[in-house]
Design an enzyme around this catalytic site. Structure first.
Site, PDB file in Angstrom:
ATOM      1  N   ASP A 131      -1.221  -6.250  -0.806  1.00  8.57           N
ATOM      2  CA  ASP A 131      -0.822  -5.197  -1.733  1.00  8.57           C
ATOM      3  C   ASP A 131      -0.105  -5.761  -2.954  1.00  8.57           C
ATOM      4  O   ASP A 131       0.000  -6.977  -3.125  1.00  8.57           O
ATOM      5  CB  ASP A 131       0.024  -4.134  -1.033  1.00  8.57           C
ATOM      6  CG  ASP A 131       1.422  -4.626  -0.724  1.00  8.57           C
ATOM      7  OD1 ASP A 131       1.633  -5.849  -0.775  1.00  8.57           O
ATOM      8  OD2 ASP A 131       2.297  -3.796  -0.436  1.00  8.57           O
ATOM      9  N   ASN A 190      -6.942   4.141   2.965  1.00  6.50           N
ATOM     10  CA  ASN A 190      -7.316   3.779   1.589  1.00  6.50           C
ATOM     11  C   ASN A 190      -8.543   4.526   1.058  1.00  6.50           C
ATOM     12  O   ASN A 190      -8.792   4.524  -0.146  1.00  6.50           O
ATOM     13  CB  ASN A 190      -7.555   2.266   1.459  1.00  6.50           C
ATOM     14  CG  ASN A 190      -6.274   1.465   1.389  1.00  6.50           C
ATOM     15  OD1 ASN A 190      -6.207   0.321   1.810  1.00  6.50           O
ATOM     16  ND2 ASN A 190      -5.214   2.079   0.855  1.00  6.50           N
TER      17      ASN A 190
HETATM   18  C1  FPP Z   1      -3.366  -2.583  -2.177  1.00  7.07           C
HETATM   19  O1  FPP Z   1      -2.657  -2.871  -3.377  1.00  7.07           O
HETATM   20  C2  FPP Z   1      -4.656  -3.289  -2.177  1.00  7.07           C
HETATM   21  C3  FPP Z   1      -5.835  -2.756  -1.784  1.00  7.07           C
HETATM   22  C4  FPP Z   1      -5.965  -1.380  -1.285  1.00  7.07           C
HETATM   23  C5  FPP Z   1      -7.100  -3.534  -1.864  1.00  7.07           C
HETATM   24  C6  FPP Z   1      -7.028  -5.020  -1.555  1.00  7.07           C
HETATM   25  C7  FPP Z   1      -8.395  -5.560  -1.492  1.00  7.07           C
HETATM   26  C8  FPP Z   1      -8.905  -6.514  -2.279  1.00  7.07           C
HETATM   27  C9  FPP Z   1      -8.078  -7.224  -3.279  1.00  7.07           C
HETATM   28  C10 FPP Z   1     -10.342  -6.913  -2.229  1.00  7.07           C
HETATM   29  C11 FPP Z   1     -10.789  -7.320  -0.867  1.00  7.07           C
HETATM   30  C12 FPP Z   1     -11.656  -8.457  -0.928  1.00  7.07           C
HETATM   31  C13 FPP Z   1     -11.688  -9.439  -0.025  1.00  7.07           C
HETATM   32  C14 FPP Z   1     -12.442 -10.629  -0.396  1.00  7.07           C
HETATM   33  C15 FPP Z   1     -11.039  -9.412   1.293  1.00  7.07           C
HETATM   34  P1  FPP Z   1      -2.224  -1.684  -4.319  1.00  7.07           P
HETATM   35  O2  FPP Z   1      -3.360  -1.304  -5.166  1.00  7.07           O
HETATM   36  O3  FPP Z   1      -1.690  -0.588  -3.433  1.00  7.07           O
HETATM   37  O4  FPP Z   1      -1.126  -2.289  -5.207  1.00  7.07           O
HETATM   38  P2  FPP Z   1       0.304  -1.643  -5.415  1.00  7.07           P
HETATM   39  O5  FPP Z   1       0.934  -1.770  -4.069  1.00  7.07           O
HETATM   40  O6  FPP Z   1       0.935  -2.477  -6.443  1.00  7.07           O
HETATM   41  O7  FPP Z   1       0.057  -0.230  -5.862  1.00  7.07           O
END
Ligand code: FPP
Length: 274
Positions: free
Chosen positions: A89, A137
């Site tokens: 995250d 998600n």
């Molecule tokens: C949460 O951060 C992140 C996610 C929901 C997605 C993470 C997935 C990837 C980066 C791609 C996956 C690919 C592979 C290769 C495994 P957020 O958006 O909630 O960030 P924040 O906490 O700052 O709001």
């Protein structure tokens, strides 16, 4: 965990209370033997003095701009652990700080994911588990969800192409999560990659997509209940080990360390039994 490395950096002063609290937990609660602290910033000497009395074996003070050394030092953290789990995250916040769309943050996250896999293999960390997409998600905006799925797809394709390289490193890729709901082409790619890397043993990379810890425990309970209903087991005979043996991570050690890059301290339904 035998050794903990703490890196503190902030633009305006150091979060010394955080350091004190963290060291206390390391020393008193977990009896960590070695703690090294890395400070970056102008208040470093002040902060170092405040740590007097703690069992700090190594104190590194760097000033801003020593990025390379900082990275190497951060990675020391992963050196002694058998199983490190990471909640991917902070991507949104990373992008926002730079005035970029959230998708850019996820792209960067996917890059870091690859670097950590390689690092883990180099260091011989036996298991790394990434929480990339939770069952919750799906509630995110559709374009963000499809962007994340595309990044996953892209990684799977690339990993197929670089099979030789990954094989040399001894990377075994495993998917953990609920398959239902994922696109067919992603499942096919996952299956191929899992099959192709099944005999690699140096580092197992678990990728949690469409994963929920409560669902995982519920499925384990259902499986055991079915065994009881068929008369193969009795409810009295069930043990904690039976639950562990029916989770996606069956046969793997529980994580020594869970890292949440955004700085939150919640588990968010990730490996809640483990
Ligand atoms: C949460 O951060 C992140 C996610 C929901 C997605 C993470 C997935 C990837 C980066 C791609 C996956 C690919 C592979 C290769 C495994 P957020 O958006 O909630 O960030 P924040 O906490 O700052 O709001």
């Amino acid at each position: 965990v035998q050794q903990v490395s703490i890196n503190l950096l902030s633009k305006r002063g150091l979060r010394i209370e955080t350091a004190e609290g963290f060291l206390y937990i390391c020393r008193i609660v977990h009896e960590v033997k070695y703690v090294s602290v890395l400070f970056v910033g102008m208040d470093a000497v002040y902060a170092a003095n405040r740590l007097d009395g703690f069992n700090v074996t190594k104190l590194l003070i760097y000033h801003k701009g020593v990025k390379q050394r900082l990275v190497e030092s951060s990675l020391v953290l992963l050196g002694n652990d058998e199983h490190v789990a990471i909640i991917m995250d902070g991507n949104g916040r990373w992008a926002k700080q730079r005035g970029l769309p959230r998708g850019e943050g996820h792209k960067q996250g996917a890059k870091v994911f690859k670097r950590i896999c390689e690092y883990a293999a180099d260091r011989g960390i036996r298991y790394v588990t990434f929480y990339a997409f939770s069952t919750e998600n799906w509630r995110r905006p559709p374009e963000e969800v499809s962007g994340i799925m595309d990044l996953f797809r892209e990684y799977l394709r690339e990993a197929e192409e670089r099979e030789q390289e990954n094989a040399q490193k001894g990377l075994r890729i495993r998917y953990i999560g609920e398959r239902e709901g994922l696109a067919d082409d992603i499942l096919e790619l996952v299956d191929e990659l899992e099959r192709g890397s099944a005999d690699k043993v140096r580092t197992t990379v678990n990728i949690a997509i469409n994963y929920g810890g409560r669902d995982e425990i519920l499925s384990a309970c259902k499986r055991l209940a079915e065994q009881c209903a068929r008369g193969e087991r009795t409810p009295e005979s069930l043990t904690e080990q039976d639950i562990s043996d029916n989770l996606y991570t069956a046969g793997q050690p529980d994580p020594d360390l869970i890292i949440r890059p955004s700085g939150e301290f919640r588990l968010s339904n990730f490996l809640i039994w483990q």
